[in-house]
Design a protein around this motif. Sequence first.
Motif, PDB file in Angstrom:
ATOM      1  N   ALA A  54       0.871  -1.366   0.084  1.00 16.63           N
ATOM      2  CA  ALA A  54      -0.096   0.248  -0.061  1.00 16.63           C
ATOM      3  C   ALA A  54       0.725   1.328  -0.030  1.00 16.63           C
ATOM      4  N   ARG A  55       0.504   2.262  -0.904  1.00 13.07           N
ATOM      5  CA  ARG A  55       1.259   3.581  -0.940  1.00 13.07           C
ATOM      6  C   ARG A  55       1.214   4.283   0.229  1.00 13.07           C
ATOM      7  N   ARG A  56       2.533   4.861   0.572  1.00  8.72           N
ATOM      8  CA  ARG A  56       2.337   5.784   1.755  1.00  8.72           C
ATOM      9  C   ARG A  56       1.693   7.248   1.395  1.00  8.72           C
ATOM     10  N   SER A 104      -6.136  11.136  -5.600  1.00  5.19           N
ATOM     11  CA  SER A 104      -6.003  12.476  -5.957  1.00  5.19           C
ATOM     12  C   SER A 104      -5.245  12.769  -7.402  1.00  5.19           C
ATOM     13  N   THR A 105      -4.643  13.883  -7.664  1.00  4.01           N
ATOM     14  CA  THR A 105      -3.884  13.949  -8.857  1.00  4.01           C
ATOM     15  C   THR A 105      -2.566  13.529  -8.422  1.00  4.01           C
ATOM     16  N   ALA A 106      -2.086  13.543  -7.303  1.00  2.00           N
ATOM     17  CA  ALA A 106      -0.850  12.640  -6.807  1.00  2.00           C
ATOM     18  C   ALA A 106      -0.816  11.176  -7.089  1.00  2.00           C
ATOM     19  N   GLY A 107      -1.933  10.779  -6.942  1.00  5.95           N
ATOM     20  CA  GLY A 107      -2.065   9.381  -6.719  1.00  5.95           C
ATOM     21  C   GLY A 107      -2.187   8.936  -8.459  1.00  5.95           C
ATOM     22  N   MET A 108      -2.571   9.817  -9.292  1.00  8.03           N
ATOM     23  CA  MET A 108      -2.545   9.509 -10.706  1.00  8.03           C
ATOM     24  C   MET A 108      -1.152   9.416 -11.098  1.00  8.03           C
ATOM     25  N   ILE A 109      -0.177  10.405 -10.601  1.00 11.19           N
ATOM     26  CA  ILE A 109       1.315  10.380 -10.918  1.00 11.19           C
ATOM     27  C   ILE A 109       1.740   9.090 -10.442  1.00 11.19           C
ATOM     28  N   LEU A 110       1.610   8.528  -9.355  1.00 14.07           N
ATOM     29  CA  LEU A 110       2.111   7.165  -8.728  1.00 14.07           C
ATOM     30  C   LEU A 110       1.685   6.093  -9.382  1.00 14.07           C
ATOM     31  N   SER A 111       0.307   6.061 -10.084  1.00 15.47           N
ATOM     32  CA  SER A 111      -0.065   5.005 -11.007  1.00 15.47           C
ATOM     33  C   SER A 111       0.344   5.167 -12.340  1.00 15.47           C
ATOM     34  N   SER A 112       0.816   6.372 -12.754  1.00 20.70           N
ATOM     35  CA  SER A 112       1.271   6.160 -14.199  1.00 20.70           C
ATOM     36  C   SER A 112       2.735   5.820 -14.412  1.00 20.70           C
ATOM     37  N   ALA A 113       3.479   6.083 -13.245  1.00 18.89           N
ATOM     38  CA  ALA A 113       4.974   5.885 -13.505  1.00 18.89           C
ATOM     39  C   ALA A 113       5.608   5.365 -11.862  1.00 18.89           C
ATOM     40  N   PRO A 156       4.594  17.345 -12.924  1.00 17.36           N
ATOM     41  CA  PRO A 156       4.373  15.976 -13.652  1.00 17.36           C
ATOM     42  C   PRO A 156       2.902  15.782 -13.831  1.00 17.36           C
ATOM     43  N   PHE A 157       2.063  16.412 -13.080  1.00 18.65           N
ATOM     44  CA  PHE A 157       0.635  16.129 -13.200  1.00 18.65           C
ATOM     45  C   PHE A 157      -0.050  16.701 -14.683  1.00 18.65           C
ATOM     46  N   ARG A 158       0.610  18.053 -14.662  1.00 17.51           N
ATOM     47  CA  ARG A 158       0.312  18.868 -15.955  1.00 17.51           C
ATOM     48  C   ARG A 158       0.762  18.024 -17.406  1.00 17.51           C
ATOM     49  N   ASP A 159       2.041  17.238 -17.151  1.00 16.27           N
ATOM     50  CA  ASP A 159       2.518  16.494 -18.114  1.00 16.27           C
ATOM     51  C   ASP A 159       1.392  15.483 -18.403  1.00 16.27           C
ATOM     52  N   ASN A 217      -1.706   5.062 -21.771  1.00 18.25           N
ATOM     53  CA  ASN A 217      -1.187   4.820 -20.536  1.00 18.25           C
ATOM     54  C   ASN A 217      -1.616   5.989 -19.582  1.00 18.25           C
ATOM     55  N   ALA A 218      -1.456   7.273 -20.023  1.00 27.75           N
ATOM     56  CA  ALA A 218      -1.917   8.442 -19.177  1.00 27.75           C
ATOM     57  C   ALA A 218      -3.525   8.272 -18.798  1.00 27.75           C
ATOM     58  N   ARG A 219      -4.324   7.740 -19.686  1.00 31.11           N
ATOM     59  CA  ARG A 219      -5.811   7.796 -19.665  1.00 31.11           C
ATOM     60  C   ARG A 219      -5.960   6.610 -18.564  1.00 31.11           C
ATOM     61  N   SER A 220      -5.417   5.556 -18.560  1.00 30.37           N
ATOM     62  CA  SER A 220      -5.919   4.469 -17.761  1.00 30.37           C
ATOM     63  C   SER A 220      -5.324   4.945 -16.148  1.00 30.37           C
ATOM     64  N   ALA A 221      -4.182   5.585 -15.995  1.00 31.78           N
ATOM     65  CA  ALA A 221      -4.033   6.101 -14.762  1.00 31.78           C
ATOM     66  C   ALA A 221      -5.042   7.188 -14.103  1.00 31.78           C
ATOM     67  N   ILE A 222      -5.486   7.730 -14.978  1.00 34.68           N
ATOM     68  CA  ILE A 222      -6.540   8.782 -14.740  1.00 34.68           C
ATOM     69  C   ILE A 222      -7.679   8.131 -14.154  1.00 34.68           C
ATOM     70  N   ARG A 223      -8.334   6.967 -15.270  1.00 36.66           N
ATOM     71  CA  ARG A 223      -9.567   6.579 -15.034  1.00 36.66           C
ATOM     72  C   ARG A 223      -9.250   5.441 -13.688  1.00 36.66           C
ATOM     73  N   LEU A 224      -8.059   4.989 -13.441  1.00 41.72           N
ATOM     74  CA  LEU A 224      -7.834   4.219 -12.339  1.00 41.72           C
ATOM     75  C   LEU A 224      -8.217   5.150 -11.056  1.00 41.72           C
TER      76      LEU A 224
END
Length: 403
Positions: A248-250, A264-273, A289-292, A303-310
């Motif tokens: 589990a992520r911290r 959160s948008t931070a969570g999306m970053i952790l899911s994408s890379a 990184p979130f803007r990118d 890849n980006a879309r699926s991190a956001i959908r997750l």
Amino acid sequence: MQIDGTALIRLAVLKTIRREGPISRVELARINRLGGATISQVTGELLQRGMIIEERRSPEGKGRPRILLSIDPSAAVVLGGSLGPRGELEISLVDLGGNLLLRDVHAMGHHRTVASLTTSIAEQLRCFIDAHEVERSVIASVAIALPASIENPGGVVHWLPTMEAGSTPVRGMLSRALELPVTIENDIDCLARAEHWFGRKPSGADFTVLMVGLTIGSAEYVDGIPRSGANGLSSEFGHVKTVWGEEARRCFCGGRGCLTAYASTAGMILSSAPAPDLFSTMPSDIERPFRDLADAAAAGNENARSAIRLAGTYLGRALANLINARDPGLVLVRYTDPDMPALLGQSIMAALDENSLPTVRERTEVDIGFVDDGWRWQGAAALALEQMYLGEGAGRAGGSNDR
Ligand SMILES: [Zn+2]
């Protein structure tokens, strides 16, 4: 927080006059489901305090003139302050009708402790009052919104991310420094007020709002005011546990598996890379990184879309738990990024439908949208007006000034 019944009636009546005025006493009684005698008593007191004014309108044809009531916007002003995500303080001056008169944004610099931040906030508010030559005697109430865990009514800050741990009596410090009545509140509770007082979507007296940006917050409105817990603390929905186990992520809070670390948008970053956990990350480091990621998703990168959908799926599941537990009626989900509602709205709804009890789900409306930064001044202003309307303010039109 316990508020006496008379103050709640006064708040409801004033909010109705602000929204619907000019309005007759008969209409006021009907909308608020109150008796004629109660309305006469409350409006009589408000007239005496100078908060509302009467206006006679002659009917077309014969008949007695109708007497209509409006807020007197010039009766007083309230001062709002809201600490934003980049540490900036937005200060606004609003009249009694909720109209914005002045707004400034000040960089606050870096502070290690809440006490030093508070001293700086007091200084900026004093500079604002002096620079704009605001008559101090007409300031009825001051309200400050902070991204913090706050215990009310004492106004003690227990936790403000990125600052040293400890409890700080912020409200008392600001009241003494400014010699004005001050209220402080968690900023998501103020977002709920912004939606209730200024929002495009009519929210009524009972609803829940979730804000999703770098972190996740929620607030619950009950009977026309935000509800706080038994200890006067605001909700920390962003830290409900979503994932369990070693992997589990911290989260920013130091805990593991929090909703913030996934949805959160931070969570999306952790899911994408692969990236370090959030505990060792400053929220501001996530913005680039979130803007990118958002730009890549807008350009069609799968890849980006699926991190956001997750992230939407995680949020939908947590929201289903909230709906099952509380039957909120209306839930407003507000993203701070304008592209997110379209990118993950469907995944939120799918997870929600799959995980909520049908009886509750079919009675719950979920509205997913974008919230621009205007909510910051609106939320602080609404908090200050709420205090004033409850009778907690001072100044020309207000009550006691003895705190
Ligand atoms: Zn957490």
